[in-house]
Design a protein around this motif. Structure first.
Motif, PDB file in Angstrom:
ATOM      1  N   ASP A 258       0.819  -1.213   0.000  1.00 59.07           N
ATOM      2  CA  ASP A 258       0.000   0.000   0.000  1.00 59.07           C
ATOM      3  C   ASP A 258       0.853   1.264   0.000  1.00 59.07           C
ATOM      4  N   VAL A 259       1.952   1.220   0.748  1.00 60.32           N
ATOM      5  CA  VAL A 259       2.844   2.385   0.837  1.00 60.32           C
ATOM      6  C   VAL A 259       4.285   1.900   0.839  1.00 60.32           C
ATOM      7  N   ASP A 275       2.342   2.805  -9.394  1.00 57.00           N
ATOM      8  CA  ASP A 275       1.398   3.830  -8.938  1.00 57.00           C
ATOM      9  C   ASP A 275       1.053   3.684  -7.448  1.00 57.00           C
ATOM     10  N   LYS A 276       2.064   3.347  -6.651  1.00 54.04           N
ATOM     11  CA  LYS A 276       1.875   3.196  -5.209  1.00 54.04           C
ATOM     12  C   LYS A 276       2.066   4.539  -4.497  1.00 54.04           C
ATOM     13  N   ASP A 277       1.485   4.649  -3.315  1.00 56.14           N
ATOM     14  CA  ASP A 277       1.764   5.821  -2.474  1.00 56.14           C
ATOM     15  C   ASP A 277       3.197   5.714  -1.972  1.00 56.14           C
ATOM     16  N   LYS A 299       1.686  10.530  -6.768  1.00 58.40           N
ATOM     17  CA  LYS A 299       1.330   9.902  -5.486  1.00 58.40           C
ATOM     18  C   LYS A 299       2.554   9.798  -4.579  1.00 58.40           C
ATOM     19  N   ARG A 300       3.206  10.931  -4.380  1.00 61.06           N
ATOM     20  CA  ARG A 300       4.412  10.945  -3.566  1.00 61.06           C
ATOM     21  C   ARG A 300       4.349  12.088  -2.561  1.00 61.06           C
ATOM     22  N   ASN A 334       1.485  11.782   7.925  1.00 58.66           N
ATOM     23  CA  ASN A 334       1.189  11.641   6.501  1.00 58.66           C
ATOM     24  C   ASN A 334       0.907  10.187   6.133  1.00 58.66           C
ATOM     25  N   LEU A 338      -2.569   8.378   4.712  1.00 58.51           N
ATOM     26  CA  LEU A 338      -2.586   7.541   3.512  1.00 58.51           C
ATOM     27  C   LEU A 338      -3.267   6.199   3.781  1.00 58.51           C
TER      28      LEU A 338
END
Length: 340
Positions: A258-259, A275-277, A299-300, A334, A338
């Motif tokens: 997920d992150v 396209d990951k966080d 997504k950063r 943060n 997320l």
């Protein structure tokens, strides 16, 4: 008009560099649908173009006993019968091999003493960091008539392998990892190309994540980093996977997370490709800046030193311990947002 039927893309440095070169193949295929695209890379990064949708073939540098076999490299390139070569990361011997292989169109930087080996030269100083590395790479397509590139259409097109899925499933089962929770990857190491967040801060962040959020934390790294990564094992929600994943398997694990939290290093670009966080830590040094080397995604969330300094150098950054000024509580907030 020059023919572009068989194209060689040369990128023989590290993981992140290769990831940021992969999108070139898609734009070539869009302009020349029948073209064949081959990547020349190092053996340890060859997984990435092999997983790439627009790559037809991968060849690897012939390294024996730590040295390049120059004559074998020339023979390999010549056997490919390429009409075009794009030397993205120019090194003299490799550029010379491409020249001796008699490829008609050879595209490279105009700012090397050996740039006379290239038929088409691009005059851009990358060290100024005015553009992103990926954009510098795409500019090398101009001599092929690929000029107008929409940044919004950039994609990485990597597909994880099924074989890796099976291996990772067995590994997770042996560690009793509860995959029903959100997955956070922490990759604390780097290849030394940038200045990193201190390990102590990474450990503090891991403790907060593992104890305060409903997630599991996978700490990844090389075999040499296994002992360091063991310091991150704060409770039953943390797992040390350092040295247990090859690049194929690491790519699969990142695709399912997920992150991802990391310094400026290869896995951060793999996460962007999926396209990951991303939570990233970057110094203010120009040649290491997020403007040039940041993950190419919206997504950063990037954290840099809060010390008020200018004209940063590596030496100054290390002496002032700039990266230690990053507020871990702010980072945690943060990540918490997320995951929620």
């Amino acid at each position: 008009m020059k023919q572009h039927k068989n194209i060689l893309i040369v990128r023989t440095d590290r993981i992140g560099d290769v990831v940021l070169t992969l999108p070139m193949a898609k734009f070539i295929k869009e302009k020349y649908p029948n073209a064949r695209v081959t990547f020349l890379v190092r053996d340890y990064t060859s997984v990435l173009p092999r997983l790439h949708r627009y790559t037809d073939e991968v060849i690897t540098l012939p390294i024996k006993n730590g040295s390049l076999n120059f004559s074998e490299l020339i023979a390999m390139i010549r056997a490919g019968k390429f009409d075009t070569a794009i030397i993205v990361h120019p090194k003299f011997l490799i550029s010379l091999a491409v020249f001796f292989a008699r490829i008609k169109q050879r595209i490279g930087s105009g700012y090397r003493w050996y740039s006379f080996l290239f038929t088409d030269k691009i005059y851009e100083h990358r060290k100024t960091g005015e553009k992103h590395e990926l954009e510098y790479n795409l500019n090398l397509l101009k001599p092929m008539g690929i000029v107008k590139i929409n940044k919004e259409s950039v994609s990485f097109d990597i597909q994880p392998s099924g074989k890796s899925e099976q291996t990772v499933y067995k590994l997770f089962k042996s560690h009793n990892i509860n995959t029903s929770k959100k997955a956070v990857i922490i990759h604390p190491g780097s290849g030394g190309s940038s200045i990193d967040l201190p390990i102590s801060k990474f450990i503090s962040l891991t403790e907060k994540l593992a104890r305060e959020l409903d997630c599991y934390v996978l700490v990844t790294g090389s075999k040499e980093e296994k002992e360091t990564c063991e310091k991150f094992m704060v409770n039953q929600n943390t797992y040390n996977l350092a040295g247990k994943l090859d690049l194929n398997e690491l790519t699969y694990v990142i695709s399912k997370a997920d992150v991802l939290i990391a310094n400026s290093t290869g896995p951060i670009h793999i996460a962007a490709a999926f396209d990951k966080d991303i939570i990233g830590f970057y110094p203010k040094i120009k040649e290491c800046s997020v403007e040039r080397w940041g993950p190419y995604t919206n997504k950063r969330i990037i954290f840099s030193p809060t010390i008020n300094c200018s004209n940063c150098t590596r030496k100054q950054c290390e002496q002032l311990n700039c990266m230690d000024s990053i507020n871990i509580d702010q980072v945690f907030e943060n990540i918490s947002q997320l995951l929620s």
